[in-house]
Design a protein around this motif. Structure first.
Motif, short mmCIF file in Angstrom:
data_model
loop_
_atom_site.label_atom_id
_atom_site.label_comp_id
_atom_site.label_asym_id
_atom_site.label_seq_id
_atom_site.Cartn_x
_atom_site.Cartn_y
_atom_site.Cartn_z
N THR A 168 5.35 14.27 -19.08
CA THR A 168 6.30 13.26 -18.98
C THR A 168 6.16 12.40 -18.25
O THR A 168 4.69 11.87 -17.33
CB THR A 168 7.02 13.50 -18.22
N GLU A 169 6.23 10.62 -19.11
CA GLU A 169 5.58 9.45 -18.54
C GLU A 169 6.28 8.98 -17.53
O GLU A 169 7.50 8.57 -17.30
CB GLU A 169 5.51 8.58 -19.44
N TYR A 170 5.64 10.11 -16.23
CA TYR A 170 7.06 9.20 -14.62
C TYR A 170 6.54 7.97 -14.24
O TYR A 170 7.59 7.02 -14.09
CB TYR A 170 6.64 10.69 -13.85
N ALA B 139 -4.31 -1.36 -4.76
CA ALA B 139 -4.21 -1.49 -5.88
C ALA B 139 -3.60 -0.79 -6.74
O ALA B 139 -2.43 -1.71 -7.82
CB ALA B 139 -5.67 -1.38 -6.53
N MET B 140 -3.08 -0.26 -6.75
CA MET B 140 -1.63 0.72 -7.19
C MET B 140 -0.50 -0.41 -7.19
O MET B 140 -0.07 -0.54 -8.28
CB MET B 140 -1.06 1.92 -7.13
N GLY B 141 0.03 -0.33 -5.58
CA GLY B 141 0.97 -0.54 -5.15
C GLY B 141 0.87 -2.67 -6.14
O GLY B 141 1.60 -2.68 -6.22
N VAL B 142 -0.34 -3.02 -5.94
CA VAL B 142 -0.30 -4.29 -6.22
C VAL B 142 -0.15 -4.65 -8.35
O VAL B 142 0.95 -4.95 -9.23
CB VAL B 142 -1.65 -5.03 -6.45
N ALA B 143 -0.49 -3.24 -8.90
CA ALA B 143 -0.39 -3.69 -10.33
C ALA B 143 0.89 -2.84 -11.10
O ALA B 143 1.46 -3.45 -11.88
CB ALA B 143 -1.47 -2.07 -10.75
N TYR B 144 1.15 -1.94 -9.66
CA TYR B 144 2.95 -1.25 -10.41
C TYR B 144 3.74 -3.26 -10.29
O TYR B 144 4.68 -3.07 -11.08
CB TYR B 144 3.30 -0.53 -9.08
N ILE B 145 4.04 -3.12 -9.07
CA ILE B 145 4.91 -4.76 -8.73
C ILE B 145 3.94 -5.77 -9.93
O ILE B 145 5.32 -6.70 -10.69
CB ILE B 145 4.17 -4.86 -7.53
N LEU B 146 3.61 -6.15 -10.62
CA LEU B 146 3.03 -7.29 -11.36
C LEU B 146 3.18 -6.65 -12.66
O LEU B 146 3.96 -7.69 -13.11
CB LEU B 146 1.50 -7.23 -11.93
N LYS B 147 3.34 -5.62 -12.79
CA LYS B 147 3.62 -4.65 -14.57
C LYS B 147 5.40 -5.49 -14.26
O LYS B 147 6.54 -5.23 -14.86
CB LYS B 147 3.98 -2.92 -14.75
N LEU B 148 6.12 -4.57 -13.11
CA LEU B 148 7.54 -4.58 -12.76
C LEU B 148 8.29 -5.81 -13.46
O LEU B 148 8.93 -6.34 -13.71
CB LEU B 148 8.37 -4.43 -11.57
N THR C 63 0.47 -0.83 0.02
CA THR C 63 -0.25 -0.02 0.50
C THR C 63 0.76 1.09 -0.06
O THR C 63 0.67 2.05 -0.19
CB THR C 63 -1.19 -0.01 1.38
N GLN C 64 1.73 1.18 0.63
CA GLN C 64 2.87 2.22 1.05
C GLN C 64 3.44 2.80 -0.90
O GLN C 64 3.46 3.74 -1.11
CB GLN C 64 4.04 2.27 1.89
N ILE C 65 3.89 1.21 -0.60
CA ILE C 65 4.49 1.51 -2.63
C ILE C 65 3.60 2.33 -3.56
O ILE C 65 4.10 3.29 -4.59
CB ILE C 65 5.07 0.30 -3.21
N GLY C 66 1.89 1.83 -3.40
CA GLY C 66 1.17 2.17 -4.17
C GLY C 66 0.27 3.89 -3.97
O GLY C 66 0.27 4.48 -5.22
N ASN C 67 0.89 3.76 -2.71
CA ASN C 67 0.96 5.62 -2.14
C ASN C 67 1.76 6.60 -2.64
O ASN C 67 1.45 7.51 -3.34
CB ASN C 67 0.64 6.07 -0.87
N ALA C 68 2.63 5.56 -3.17
CA ALA C 68 4.49 6.96 -3.75
C ALA C 68 3.88 7.20 -5.09
O ALA C 68 4.28 7.78 -5.79
CB ALA C 68 5.58 6.20 -3.14
N MET C 69 3.51 5.76 -5.63
CA MET C 69 3.11 5.87 -7.21
C MET C 69 1.78 7.44 -7.32
O MET C 69 1.72 7.61 -8.39
CB MET C 69 2.81 5.07 -7.56
N GLY C 70 0.97 6.62 -7.12
CA GLY C 70 0.08 7.95 -6.71
C GLY C 70 0.35 9.59 -6.58
O GLY C 70 -0.17 9.93 -7.26
N TYR C 71 1.34 9.12 -5.63
CA TYR C 71 1.37 10.60 -5.78
C TYR C 71 2.48 11.16 -6.52
O TYR C 71 2.40 12.60 -7.09
CB TYR C 71 2.53 10.74 -3.94
#
Length: 424
Positions: A215-217, A278-287, A144-152
Motif C-alpha cells: 500500500t502506498e501510504y 531531508a525526509m521532511g523537506v522532501a515531503y513538504i516540497l511535494k505538498l 525533522t520531526q515531520i520527516g521522522n514520522a514519514m520515515g516511521y
C-alpha cells in the motif's frame, strides 16, 4: 529479544518518539538520541515485522491514522511560522531578489550562499530560547520531526511486506495458488473442514495480494494534505522553497556539532545521522508542489562552487606563506573545516535526492493528475480496482475522521491578513 520497542507503544506516543529518535534513510533504522542507560535503543524493519506478526496487519492502518493526526498538529505550527510577518517579509524579499537578478553574471542562476548566511544571522538576532536555540533551529526540528514520522510510516510498510514475505514463503508458487475449497468440493468432507478450507484460501489470497501490491501510504498522506497546502488561501506556504537554503545551513552546522560530540566524554546531543530533516523537506516540497521552484535555485551547486573557490584561495595563500609554521597550521585547519562542511552539504544533497524518490519528484501535481486518466484509457478500464484491505491485509488506512471541512483536513487557520510588509 527481537521484539524491540512495540509498534503500539510507538503509535500511542508518536509525538515523543519522533523527538527522541534519529532516522537513518539508507539503513531504515531509528537510533535513540540520548539515554540514561549505557546503551541506545534502535528500531529496524525486523522489530516492526515482529510487532506486526504479534498484533496483526490491522495495526498498520491504525498507525497511519495516528500519524495523520500528529502531522495535522505539526502542520498547524508550520503554517504559523510561515505566516509570521517578519519571516514572510524576509522570504518575499529573497524571492523578489532572485527573480530580478538570477540572470546576472555574478548570480548565474545560483542562489547566493552569502544571502543564505545573512538570513541565518538575521533570524538569530530575533532571539534565542532557554536552550540557546534560534527560531530557525526550532523550525528545523519541526521539519525533522515531520520527516521522522514519514520515515516511521516507510518502516511500517517495509515491516508489513517483510512480515508477509515471511509468511508467504511456504507457498510453492504464487502464480498458481491451489484452492483447497475447490479440491475439497469433490470429496465427502464435513462442513467444518470445508469452512476451514475456505478461511485458509482467504488468508493465502490476502497474503499473496499484499505481498505483490503493498500500500502506498506515502501517496495517501500526500493526497490528504496537498489540497490544503496548494489552496490559494494558504499562499504563505508557497514561500517555503526559499527558506530551504538557510535551513540547510542551519542543519549542516547542527549535524557537524553533533558528530563532533561523538568523540567527547559528554555525549549529550551527539548523533551520527538525522535524515528526518531531508525526509521532511522532501515531503513538504511535494505538498506545496515546489520541486521545480527549489531546483531553479541550484542551491547545492552554489554551495559547491563557494567552497571550491574558498579552498582554491586558501591553497594559494599557503603557497605564498611557505615557511611560516603558524600560518601553515592555520591554513590546514581552515581547509579541514571547508572540506567537512562541503562533505556534509554533499551528503545532505544525496539524502534529499533519495527522499524525493519516495514522493515521485519527477512529476508535478498536474502530471500526476493526468497519469491515472492515461492509465485508464490504455487499459480500457478492464481491470478491477484492488481491494482496500477489508480482510485485515495491508490495505490503505480507513478514512481520516470527519472534520469541519467534510473529511478533508481543515487548512491551518491563518490570523487576519496583516498590512503589507514594510520595505526591508
Amino acid at each position: 529479544l527481537e521484539q524491540g520497542l512495540d509498534v503500539l507503544e510507538i503509535m500511542r506516543n508518536i509525538n515523543v518518539f519522533v523527538g527522541r529518535f534519529c532516522y537513518n534513510l539508507n539503513n531504515q533504522i531509528f537510533v535513540e538520541r540520548t539515554s540514561n542507560n549505557k546503551h541506545l535503543n534502535t528500531i529496524n524493519i525486523r522489530h516492526i515485522a515482529n510487532s506486526i506478526r504479534t498484533h496483526g496487519t490491522g495495526i498498520m492502518n491504525t498507525t497511519v491514522n495516528f500519524t495523520y493526526q500528529f502531522l495535522r498538529k505539526k502542520f498547524y505550527i508550520f503554517s504559523q511560522f510561515m505566516y509570521d510577518e517578519y519571516i514572510k517579509a524576509r522570504l518575499l524579499k529573497e524571492i523578489r531578489f532572485y527573480r530580478e537578478h538570477q540572470f546576472d553574471p555574478e548570480v548565474d542562476q545560483k542562489y547566493p550562499f552569502a544571502r543564505a548566511e545573512r538570513f541565518n544571522r538575521i533570524i538569530r538576532k530575533l532571539g534565542m530560547n532557554s536552550e540557546n536555540m534560534s527560531y530557525l533551529d526550532q523550525f528545523r526540528i519541526l521539519i525533522t520531526q515531520i520527516g521522522n514520522a514519514m520515515g516511521y510510516i516507510r518502516m511500517i510498510r517495509s515491516g508489513g511486506l517483510h512480515c508477509c514475505s515471511s509468511a508467504i514463503k511456504f507457498v510453492p508458487d504464487l502464480e498458481d495458488i491451489v484452492s483447497f475449497e475447490e479440491l475439497g468440493g469433490d470429496t465427502e468432507l464435513n462442513d467444518d473442514t470445508m469452512t476451514a478450507a475456505k478461511i485458509f484460501d482467504g488468508v493465502i489470497g490476502n497474503l499473496a495480494k499484499n505481498f505483490a501490491e503493498g500500500t502506498e501510504y506515502f501517496k495517501l498522506l500526500v493526497d490528504v494534505f496537498s489540497l490544503v497546502f496548494r489552496n490559494p488561501k494558504n499562499r504563505h506556504l508557497q514561500n517555503f522553497y526559499m527558506i530551504i537554503p538557510p535551513l540547510t545551513l542551519n542543519y549542516v552546522e547542527y549535524i557537524i556539532n553533533a558528530k563532533d560530540k561523538m568523540n567527547r566524554k559528554n555525549t549529550k546531543g551527539a548523533a551520527f545521522t538525522d535524515d528526518g530533516f531531508a525526509m521532511g523537506v522532501a515531503y513538504i516540497l511535494k505538498l506545496v508542489d515546489q520541486y521545480h521552484a527549489f531546483d531553479s535555485l541550484h542551491w547545492f551547486e552554489s554551495v559547491k562552487l563557494k567552497y571550491q573557490m574558498e579552498m582554491r584561495s586558501t591553497n594559494q595563500s599557503q603557497v605564498k606563506g611557505a615557511g611560516d609554521e603558524k600560518l601553515h597550521q592555520t591554513i590546514q585547519l581552515s581547509l579541514q573545516r571547508m572540506h567537512t562542511y562541503s562533505r556534509e552539504f554533499e551528503l545532505l544533497d544525496y539524502s534529499l535526492r533519495s527522499a524525493r524518490i519516495f514522493f515521485r519528484a519527477d512529476l508535478t501535481a498536474e502530471e500526476e493528475q493526468q497519469e491515472p486518466k492515461k492509465d485508464e484509457s490504455d487499459s480500457g478500464k478492464t481491470e478491477e480496482q484492488p481491494q482496500t484491505g477489508d480482510e485485515g491485509g495491508t490495505g490503505p488506512p480507513p478514512p481520516p475522521p470527519d472534520t469541519s471541512s467534510g473529511g478533508v483536513p481543515p487548512p491551518p487557520p491563518p490570523p487576519p491578513p496583516p498590512p503589507p510588509p514594510p520595505p526591508m
